[in-house]
Design a protein around this motif. Structure first.
Motif, mmCIF file in Angstrom:
data_model
loop_
_atom_site.group_PDB
_atom_site.id
_atom_site.type_symbol
_atom_site.label_atom_id
_atom_site.label_comp_id
_atom_site.label_asym_id
_atom_site.label_seq_id
_atom_site.Cartn_x
_atom_site.Cartn_y
_atom_site.Cartn_z
ATOM 1 N N PHE A 1 0.859 -1.185 0.000
ATOM 2 C CA PHE A 1 0.000 0.000 0.000
ATOM 3 C C PHE A 1 0.892 1.231 0.000
ATOM 4 N N HIS A 2 0.333 2.341 -0.467
ATOM 5 C CA HIS A 2 1.093 3.584 -0.447
ATOM 6 C C HIS A 2 1.462 3.856 1.010
ATOM 7 N N LEU B 1 -7.797 4.535 5.756
ATOM 8 C CA LEU B 1 -9.037 5.191 5.310
ATOM 9 C C LEU B 1 -8.863 5.818 3.927
ATOM 10 N N ASN B 2 -7.749 6.521 3.754
ATOM 11 C CA ASN B 2 -7.535 7.169 2.457
ATOM 12 C C ASN B 2 -7.316 6.166 1.341
ATOM 13 N N ARG C 1 -6.981 5.679 10.676
ATOM 14 C CA ARG C 1 -6.265 6.926 10.378
ATOM 15 C C ARG C 1 -4.752 6.761 10.405
ATOM 16 N N ARG C 2 -4.326 5.545 10.692
ATOM 17 C CA ARG C 2 -2.867 5.311 10.713
ATOM 18 C C ARG C 2 -2.316 5.080 9.313
ATOM 19 N N THR D 1 -0.346 3.228 6.498
ATOM 20 C CA THR D 1 -0.176 1.787 6.313
ATOM 21 C C THR D 1 1.278 1.362 6.473
ATOM 22 N N LYS D 2 2.193 2.336 6.468
ATOM 23 C CA LYS D 2 3.622 2.020 6.619
ATOM 24 C C LYS D 2 3.877 1.176 7.876
ATOM 25 N N GLY D 3 3.145 1.510 8.905
ATOM 26 C CA GLY D 3 3.367 0.817 10.173
ATOM 27 C C GLY D 3 2.486 -0.403 10.365
ATOM 28 N N PHE D 4 1.786 -0.841 9.322
ATOM 29 C CA PHE D 4 0.889 -1.983 9.469
ATOM 30 C C PHE D 4 1.664 -3.293 9.489
ATOM 31 N N SER D 5 1.222 -4.194 10.350
ATOM 32 C CA SER D 5 1.789 -5.552 10.368
ATOM 33 C C SER D 5 1.259 -6.310 9.143
#
Ligand code: ATP
Length: 390
Positions: free
Chosen positions: A90-91, A97-98, A128-129, A131-135
């Motif tokens: 993801f970007h 959300l975006n 609202r976080r 996605t860079k920090g998503f597991s």
């Protein structure tokens, strides 16, 4: 014709990548209202098949249809099929959300739906976080949310459990079962039967791009009834007594015991007692689906034969043996703990027919009982696997 059923039909599907036959003459149907597991080891052709189904790879031969049409002919594909292929990227500076809002806008879906799908996959609080920090598990959930935006009739998920913790896997199982119970269609791939065993209604098992089995797990289990292994002092008399009682699935196994199918240990012990035959040990063996799956798909990398014990001359009933594969399995699940490992294919005197009623099979032995889860259409797998199907 667009039949609107939600049915997936794969017929004679074949994909050749230069010298590599990724998928060969594959055929199966996925019915609405069901969850179907598409199973096979790494490199067996699962992703290639799903890509052909989604119009991302052009088949060399055969066809795959959704609602009676090839995917690229579906009017509004995002409303028909939601798909997640491989690990999603993801970007990184975009929030969940975006990300969802941009896909929603592309397919004409309102922001209200965005909130709904975020809630559905349990990511409401992370919306609202960035996605860079998503597991990995959160990425899987976000990819699933993306696929759900169009409220599709069909979900196609490539390895959807990857990265999910046990709670996430249980949640996914419930979600998919509920989705199917509303008359929708689910096709999920996995390389682990155990991972999907409690989720699926039927499985399609492939190995080296070819179909090995298509049907329910119960039908699969039924192909291999339990059997009893018995050690006795007078095998010939015991065989006679068993046959007289109508037990014809009898063979001797390499360690000198008899294997009696379709019987339980009490029946065998009672018959032995009646016939005056001393029984030194008796043990029940039950079918183990994971072993059966391993047996059916073994040889993916081994280039069987020539590795492991010799392959049987013919496949067990109802299993499609890959043409020219040289046979399978390379696994001999009958080997006893502690027994020397080797080519135990020789048969004893009580076999029925040239092979005997048993091929080496996936039985688990009980303890001895003495005396008794896309991107815009491209081709040839050139895509990077990012994004959803919108
Ligand atoms: N674009 C491509 N070019 C050449 N070969 C390919 C291409 N895509 C897949 N293959 C080959 O086709 C075979 C099947 O690959 P595929 O990715 O479909 O298997 P898979 O069952 O999804 O594996 P995994 O579980 O590891 O994801 C493999 O031998 C693979 O190397």
């Amino acid at each position: 014709m667009h039949d609107g059923t939600g049915r997936i039909v794969v017929q004679g599907l074949t994909k050749q990548f230069g010298p590599v036959t990724a998928v060969q003459n594959l055929g199966f149907t996925v019915e609405p209202g069901t969850v179907t597991g598409f199973l096979g080891p790494n490199g067996s052709g699962k992703t290639t098949t799903l890509r052909m189904l989604l119009g991302l790879v052009r088949p060399t031969a055969g066809q795959a249809t959704v609602n009676g049409r090839p995917f690229e002919q579906l009017g509004n594909p995002a409303r028909v099929v939601g798909a997640v292929l491989e690990a999603q990227s993801f970007h990184p500076t975009r929030s969940a959300l975006n990300h969802l809002r941009s896909f929603a806008a592309a397919i004409g879906v309102s922001d209200r739906v965005v909130n709904d799908v975020l809630g559905l996959v349990g990511l409401h609080q992370a919306g609202r976080r960035n996605t860079k920090g998503f597991s990995l598990g959160m990425r899987q959930r976000l990819a699933l949310a993306t696929a759900l935006l169009g409220d599709p009739q069909i979900l196609i998920l490539d390895e959807p459990s990857n990265g999910l913790d046990p709670e996430g896997i249980a949640w996914l199982r419930g979600f998919l079962r509920d989705f199917a119970s509303r008359g929708r269609t689910v096709l999920i791939s996995s390389h682990l039967l155990r991972e999907v065993e409690q989720t699926v209604d039927q499985v399609v098992i492939i190995s080296r791009g070819q179909s090995m089995y298509h049907g329910s797990l119960d039908q699969l289990r039924a192909q291999r009834p339990s059997r009893v292994l018995v050690q006795a002092d007078d095998l010939a008399t015991l065989v006679g007594a068993l046959q007289e009682a109508g037990h014809n699935g009898i063979e001797s196994i390499p360690d000198g015991r008899l294997a009696v199918s379709g019987a339980d240990s009490k029946q065998v012990a009672d018959l032995a007692l009646k016939a005056g035959v001393a029984v030194y040990g008796i043990q029940e063996e039950h079918v183990d689906l994971e072993s059966l799956f391993l047996e059916m798909t073994s040889g993916q990398y081994t280039g069987a034969p020539g590795f492991g014990p010799p392959a049987p001359q013919q496949p067990p009933p109802n299993w499609g043996q890959p043409p020219g594969s040289g046979g399978f399995p390379t696994v001999n699940p009958y080997q006893q703990p502690g027994a020397p490992q080797g080519p135990y294919q020789q048969q004893g005197p009580y076999q029925h027919g040239p092979q005997g009623p048993y091929q080496p099979g996936p039985y688990q032995q009980g303890p001895p009982q003495h005396s008794p889860y896309q991107q815009p259409p491209g081709d040839q797998g050139q895509s990077d696997g990012s994004g959803g199907n919108h």
